[in-house]
Structures are given as C-alpha cells and as structure tokens.
Design a protein around this motif. Structure first.
Motif: not given
Length: 181
Positions: A57-86
C-alpha cells in the motif's frame, strides 16, 4: 484631453495584477488530500497485490503534505482495502516513509569593485587609473522537500488472529482515522 481610449490605459495595470495573482497563487500548494492516485507515480493512494492476502500500500504526498499525515493515509487505505477484500484485520510486515528532496541552487548578486592602479605623475598632474574588478555572487545550494512517500507491506487475515497484539482491526482503524482527518 486624452486621445487614447480608456481600455488601453487599463491594460498595463490589469496585466500587472494578473501576473501578481499568478505568482502568489502558485506559491501556495495545498497538501495532498486522501485521494486515489490518478496514475502510477501520481499523488494519492494506490496498492499492488503481491499474493492472495498480501499487498503493498502506497501513499504519495506533495511537498506540503506532513510525514505523519502520509503515514495515516497509507494506514487508512490499508484498512479500507482489507475490508473491501473481505478480511477482518491486517498486520504490517514492513513499512517505510521517505521524504524526497531536490537541490535548489541560488546565486547571490554580483558586485563590481574598482581596483586602483598605480599612481603616475606627469607635467599636468598625477593620475590614478582604476579598472573594474568582478566579484562573483555567493552560490548556495540547499535541499528542499519535494514529496513524501509512505509504503506499507501488509498481510490480511480473517477471524481471530493468532497474535492479536500485532494486528490492526481494519474496520475500527478506518473509523478512527476518518474521524481524526
């Protein structure tokens, strides 16, 4: 009496205003929000399936994206992907967050300093010739943040995990992260 039409007199003023708006408008780019990456390498989240229950799972942010926010968005996508895959939960096998930088070089103003020559005297008086001497400007290079990339290697599972302290409940994590952001 003005012989030029009024709109001609407004042209330079309007042009200057438009240039200023463009310059100042482009200087502040908002951080990358939680969004799907439109193509490979674009800002946003994406994933790659590695096996039946394992994904990168990847999240890419621009120069104004906070490092911790990028980590949270990667975690959020991992969680959504997990439930979507059953699946019910996932564990992080490997994680990495990189801040990509680029070098920016600035050259300071140059100066011209006269260099006095040797004084010579003659019948009509003395003269001191001088010649210009170029002194180059200061050259500085600094690293500036370009992008932030958070990458997670996850394995998904169903039911009760064997090691409950090392897994994330996908539904609960997604709910918590959505509320925080």
């Amino acid at each position: 009496m003005n012989i030029l039409p009024d709109y001609i007199l407004w042209k330079p003023t309007l042009t200057l205003c438009l240039i200023c708006l463009c310059l100042f408008g482009c200087s502040t780019v908002p951080p990358t929000h939680y969004q799907v990456a439109s193509e490979q390498g674009a800002n946003g989240y994406s994933h790659i399936q590695l096996s039946e229950n394992q994904y990168r799972v990847l999240f890419k942010g621009n120069k104004n994206t906070d490092k911790d926010e990028a980590k949270d968005f990667a975690l959020l996508h991992a969680a959504e992907l997990t439930t979507a895959q059953g699946y019910d939960w996932f564990t992080i096998v490997d994680s990495e967050t990189d801040v990509e930088t680029k070098g920016v070089t600035r050259v300071g103003p140059s100066t011209m300093k006269p260099v006095p020559g040797q004084t010579s005297c003659g019948l009509l008086g003395c003269a001191t010739p001088s010649s210009p001497n170029y002194a180059g400007g200061e050259v500085t290079t600094k690293q500036v943040k370009e992008n932030v990339l958070s990458s997670l290697l996850i394995t998904m599972g169903k039911g009760e995990p064997k090691t409950p302290l090392t897994v994330f409940d996908a539904a609960q994590l997604a709910e918590n992260l959505r509320q925080a952001n």
